[in-house]
Enzyme design. Structure first.
Site, PDB file in Angstrom:
ATOM      1  N   GLU A   1     -22.836   8.264  10.531  1.00  0.00           N
ATOM      2  CA  GLU A   1     -21.591   8.358  11.334  1.00  0.00           C
ATOM      3  C   GLU A   1     -20.817   6.211  10.682  1.00  0.00           C
ATOM      4  OE1 GLU A   1     -20.535   8.990  14.434  1.00  0.00           O
ATOM      5  OE2 GLU A   1     -22.115  10.270  14.949  1.00  0.00           O
TER       6      GLU A   1
ATOM      7  N   GLU B   1     -26.136  11.124  21.923  1.00  0.00           N
ATOM      8  CA  GLU B   1     -26.262  10.281  22.717  1.00  0.00           C
ATOM      9  C   GLU B   1     -26.775  10.557  24.145  1.00  0.00           C
ATOM     10  OE1 GLU B   1     -21.779   9.370  22.961  1.00  0.00           O
ATOM     11  OE2 GLU B   1     -21.770   8.538  21.041  1.00  0.00           O
TER      12      GLU B   1
HETATM   13  C1  XIL Z   1     -15.369  10.617  17.197  1.00  0.00           C
HETATM   14  C2  XIL Z   1     -14.644  11.193  16.259  1.00  0.00           C
HETATM   15  O1  XIL Z   1     -13.898  10.426  14.982  1.00  0.00           O
HETATM   16  C3  XIL Z   1     -12.905  11.483  16.880  1.00  0.00           C
HETATM   17  O2  XIL Z   1     -12.202  12.156  15.557  1.00  0.00           O
HETATM   18  C4  XIL Z   1     -12.942  12.142  18.219  1.00  0.00           C
HETATM   19  O3  XIL Z   1     -11.485  11.827  18.454  1.00  0.00           O
HETATM   20  C5  XIL Z   1     -13.672  11.305  18.917  1.00  0.00           C
HETATM   21  O4  XIL Z   1     -15.450  11.394  18.248  1.00  0.00           O
HETATM   22  N1  XIL Z   1     -20.066   9.253  18.221  1.00  0.00           N
HETATM   23  C6  XIL Z   1     -19.950  10.475  17.443  1.00  0.00           C
HETATM   24  C7  XIL Z   1     -19.154  11.843  17.016  1.00  0.00           C
HETATM   25  O5  XIL Z   1     -21.177  11.186  17.516  1.00  0.00           O
HETATM   26  O6  XIL Z   1     -18.953  12.330  16.930  1.00  0.00           O
HETATM   27  C8  XIL Z   1     -17.557  10.733  16.654  1.00  0.00           C
HETATM   28  O7  XIL Z   1     -16.431  11.262  16.542  1.00  0.00           O
HETATM   29  C9  XIL Z   1     -17.437   8.873  17.460  1.00  0.00           C
HETATM   30  C10 XIL Z   1     -18.403   8.394  17.929  1.00  0.00           C
END
Ligand code: XIL
Length: 376
Positions: free
Chosen positions: A269, A165
């Site tokens: 994701e 990001e």
């Molecule tokens: C999220 C996790 O799923 C949560 O448990 C945590 O509280 C916050 O982060 N983008 C990403 C991930 O790259 O690392 C994030 O994961 C979701 C958004």
């Protein structure tokens, strides 16, 4: 009852039982082997492992993960704040456990994420007297972090999300990394990761990659790296989707744009949010939090059949697209296994009941699971 209605009910019942038959035979076929077998000629199929699961070592859940998936990512356990809460305190136990589990089940282990603006202690950016670190000192700290972490798992972690990001609204995100180092931090992170494990696949990961502005920022930053001999192998499209957006067309354009720039595509994701959307939030901007309201949580007692169908269709559609572009896509990873463990129950609004994944709260495969298994 008019005969047309009787006829309708009869044929609806017939279709219903046919579908049930189809699903149950598929359920047994896929359940015997798992999705990893279903997609073995297409791409690896992964999931994220929550910290809680690593800590509890819940055998039922771990068996399910081992059967279904060929890749695993630590949902949180390798983020700076978790693995190194203080500068001189590394906590390796859960990360080691994840890596061992992956090796035991011949999975691709994905390291997530080395350099990110979130889930990183403030102390990282300051010296002992509380002064912000300058460029050189912060780069040295970043190098030491990457060296230690990537180095520890050299040869065991196949893929690293190196930078996560770095762009927001089409520009460099004004993170502390950027503010204190400048845009060089991006290139240096990839350079250090490659030095620490020359065989690992190195990924740039972000949300909202369907946005052409973000695509262009990402591609030009990577081109600049490559022009100076720094390796970036692929991009991670996080893919936190909704039922109705982003459009398949936009997703496809992104896949094509990255492939054209000679980048391997990883879906990193994937989940599908079924709940009412909040205005003005763009994919997964982690700093955004909204207040709970009943009307934002309409399915607390269960998912209506109609929405279940929409969810099934959405999964089917995106997987059709992934299969169409399997020559460009190395991996499709879900952001969790069963609905109860999804971060989408608590983000962007805390305490909702969401249904974003392929297994329900009883760990049973959902219609979306059968629909994607049915594509092969
Ligand atoms: C999220 C996790 O799923 C949560 O448990 C945590 O509280 C916050 O982060 N983008 C990403 C991930 O790259 O690392 C994030 O994961 C979701 C958004």
């Amino acid at each position: 009852m008019p005969s047309s209605r009787r006829q309708f009910i009869k044929s609806a019942a017939a279709i219903g039982s046919l579908m049930a038959l189809k699903f149950s035979s598929l359920a047994s076929a896929a359940a015997a082997t798992g999705l990893r077998q279903v997609f073995k000629d297409d791409f690896s199929i992964g999931t994220a492992i929550p910290t809680k699961l690593l800590a509890s070592r819940d055998a039922g859940k771990l068996d399910l993960v081992a059967r279904e998936f060929s890749a695993i990512t630590a949902e949180n356990a390798m983020k700076w704040q978790e693995i190194r809460p203080e500068l001189n305190k590394w906590r390796w136990t859960l990360a080691d456990r994840l890596v061992d589990f992956g090796a035991e089940h011949r999975m691709q282990v994905v390291g997530h994420a080395l350099v990110w603006h979130s889930q990183v202690p403030d102390a990282v950016f300051f010296d002992a007297s509380g002064k912000p670190l300058g460029k050189k000192a912060l780069l040295a700290r970043m190098e030491e972090h990457i060296n230690t972490l990537v180095g520890r798992y050299q040869g065991q972690i196949a893929i690293w999300d190196v930078v996560n990001e770095a762009f927001a609204a089409g520009r460099w995100r004004k993170s502390r990394w950027f503010n204190q180092i400048g845009k060089d931090y991006f290139e240096q992170a990839f350079r250090y990761a490659h030095e620490a494990d020359p065989k690992a696949q190195l990924i740039y990961n972000d949300y909202g990659m369907g946005n052409p502005k973000k695509q262009q920022s990402v591609i030009s930053a990577i081109k600049a790296c490559r022009a100076r001999g720094v390796k970036v192998h692929g991009v991670g499209m996080q893919s936190h989707l909704h039922l109705d957006g982003p459009s398949l067309r936009n997703i496809e354009k992104a896949i094509l744009a990255f492939a054209k720039a000679d980048l391997r595509v990883h879906i990193t994701e994937l989940d599908v949010d079924v709940l009412p959307q909040i205005d003005n939030y763009d994919g997964a901007e982690i700093s955004t939090d909204f207040a709970y309201a009943e009307e934002l949580n309409p399915y607390a007692k269960g998912l209506p059949a109609k929405v279940q169908q929409q969810l099934t269709r959405r999964y089917e559609d995106v997987f059709k697209l992934y299969i169409k572009h399997k020559d460009k896509i190395d991996r499709v990873s879900l952001w969790g296994t069963s609905d109860d463990e999804s971060w989408k129950n608590n983000w962007p609004v805390k305490g909702r009941t969401n249904y974003p994944l392929l297994f329900d709260r009883n760990r049973q495969p959902k219609p979306a699971y059968h629909a994607i298994a049915n594509l092969r």
